[in-house]
Design an enzyme around this catalytic site. Sequence first.
Site, PDB file in Angstrom:
ATOM      1  N   HIS A  22      -1.032  -8.674  11.449  1.00  0.00           N
ATOM      2  CA  HIS A  22      -1.581  -8.013  12.631  1.00  0.00           C
ATOM      3  C   HIS A  22      -2.716  -8.829  13.284  1.00  0.00           C
ATOM      4  O   HIS A  22      -3.613  -8.256  13.908  1.00  0.00           O
ATOM      5  CB  HIS A  22      -2.126  -6.618  12.282  1.00  0.00           C
ATOM      6  CG  HIS A  22      -1.115  -5.705  11.667  1.00  0.00           C
ATOM      7  ND1 HIS A  22       0.026  -5.300  12.325  1.00  0.00           N
ATOM      8  CD2 HIS A  22      -1.067  -5.130  10.438  1.00  0.00           C
ATOM      9  CE1 HIS A  22       0.732  -4.512  11.535  1.00  0.00           C
ATOM     10  NE2 HIS A  22       0.092  -4.395  10.391  1.00  0.00           N
TER      11      HIS A  22
ATOM     12  N   LYS B 144       0.811  -1.225   0.000  1.00  0.00           N
ATOM     13  CA  LYS B 144       0.000   0.000   0.000  1.00  0.00           C
ATOM     14  C   LYS B 144       0.844   1.276   0.000  1.00  0.00           C
ATOM     15  O   LYS B 144       0.447   2.270  -0.611  1.00  0.00           O
ATOM     16  CB  LYS B 144      -0.996   0.010   1.161  1.00  0.00           C
ATOM     17  CG  LYS B 144      -0.448  -0.201   2.548  1.00  0.00           C
ATOM     18  CD  LYS B 144      -1.592  -0.313   3.552  1.00  0.00           C
ATOM     19  CE  LYS B 144      -1.072  -0.585   4.961  1.00  0.00           C
ATOM     20  NZ  LYS B 144      -0.494  -1.949   5.074  1.00  0.00           N
TER      21      LYS B 144
ATOM     22  N   ASN C 138      -1.080   6.789   6.273  1.00  0.00           N
ATOM     23  CA  ASN C 138      -0.085   5.940   6.918  1.00  0.00           C
ATOM     24  C   ASN C 138       1.310   6.164   6.330  1.00  0.00           C
ATOM     25  O   ASN C 138       2.248   5.462   6.671  1.00  0.00           O
ATOM     26  CB  ASN C 138      -0.502   4.467   6.760  1.00  0.00           C
ATOM     27  CG  ASN C 138       0.069   3.577   7.829  1.00  0.00           C
ATOM     28  OD1 ASN C 138       0.102   3.932   9.006  1.00  0.00           O
ATOM     29  ND2 ASN C 138       0.530   2.412   7.439  1.00  0.00           N
TER      30      ASN C 138
END
Length: 440
Positions: A182, A113, A136
Site C-alpha cells: 500500500h 493478519k 478488517n
Amino acid sequence: MKKLIILGGGESGVGAAILGKKAGYEIFLSDQGKIKDVYIKELDQLGVEYEQEKHTEERILKAEEVVKSPGIPDKAELIQKIRRAGIPVISEIEFAGRHTTSKIIAITGSNGKTTTTSLTHHLLKTAHIDAGMAGNVGYSFARLVAESNKLVYALELSSFQLDGIENFRPDVSVLLNITPDHLDRYDHRMESYARSKFRIMMNQKENDLFIYNKDSAAIADFLRHRRLRMQKLAVSEKYCKDGVLRTQQGAVLSMAKSALKGPHNWLNALCAVEAAMAMGASPDLIQKGLNTFVNAAHRLEMVAKIKGVEYFNDSKATNVDSVFWALKAMTKPVVLILGGQDKGNDYEQIAQLTKEKVKAIVCLGVDNEKIKTFFSAILDEIIETRSAAEAVRSASKFAQSGDAVLLSPACASFDLFKNYEDRGDQFKAAVKALQVKTAL
C-alpha cells in the site's frame, strides 16, 4: 445531541451508524458511491438519514465529528476540507473503542493478519473464553460493540484503520511483520507505512502487552531507538522450528495436525498462542484449537489434486512478501500464477526462490511487462493469460505429476476481478472444471 457524520456506507460505516444510534448521536451517513441494498435496509430500519452517490459538503462541514471509512484516503479533498474546518476525523475502530470496556487483542501486519486473528479467536473460543472477532475481517468492531458484549474482542486492523485512531488502546497488541504494501497511499515512503503499523501500540500502558516479530528487520529498526512502557514479548522462528511452538511461559505445542503449513504460518500461530495465553487460555485447550482450526479461503488453500498435480489458491497474496512465504512453504516444483494490478512491486525478494522452485510463470493480468522483464532472466517459460480459466488451463500444461500449481499473484486483483475473493473463486471454479474434464 452530538452531530456525527459517517463517510462510507459499507460494513464499517453502517456499524458505526448502529453504534452511534444506540449511543444517542444525531447521525447522517454519506457515501460517494452506491450503498448496497442490504445496508440501505439496515439504515432504513435504524431511521438513520443517509445519501449515496454524492457528498453534500455544506451539511458534512457542520459535523461535530466525522467517522471515516478506511477506504477513503486522508489526502481526499473532502477530508482536507473537514480538517481545515477543525472537525475531528476518526476511524470506526476509534469510535467503537470508546464504547466498550471489553478486553481487546489487536492484530496487524503486512501479511498474515487475517489468519492470525481468526486463529486467535478460534483458540479463545476453544478455551471457552467468550470472544468476538471483528475489524478488517468479518463484521465491523462498532457493530459487535453495539450488538454484543463479549469478554474479549480479537481485531484485525489495517494500516488505514490505524491511521484514524487517537486514544484506542488494546490490552494486547500484535505486530506480525512489516513489508512493502500500500505504499501508493503513503507517498511511496516505507517509513510512513511502518509508522502507521506501530500506531497499534502507541496508547498502551505498563500492564498491557506488545507481541512482535523480532525477526522482522523493519520492526527491529523502529524499536531500536525507542523506549516502550508496556510489557514486550518477542517471537521468532527459532521458537517454532519444525512446527514445534515454544511459548515464553514454557508450553510446548505442535503444529503437526494443524492445517497451517510453513514457517510463516507457524510464527503467526505462535503470536496467536501467546495472545490467547495472555487472556487465560490453557495449553491443553490451545493445542486442541490448533488441531481443529480451519483457515479462511484464499490463503494457501489446497483446492484439488489432479493427475498428481496439487492446485493451491493463495489469491490473498497481494504483495511480494506473501509470495515469498508461499513459495517457502512449497515442497514440490511450482508453476506460479502471478500478476494483476502492480503496487510498486520489487520482485528481487523472490528471485532466488523462483530459481530454486519455479518451473514456469503464468501471468494473470492486463499489464504483465514488469513481470516478464524481471523474470525473463530467470525462466524460459513465461506466458500471458487474461482469465482465471485460461491461467489454469495453461498452468496444467506445464505441470507434471508431483508438481504444484500455485496462484499467488503478488498484485491487487482489480484489473480483471472484483477483488481477491473473486479472483480466488474463479481460480477454484476453473480447477474444479479441469478436474471434472480430466475425470471424463
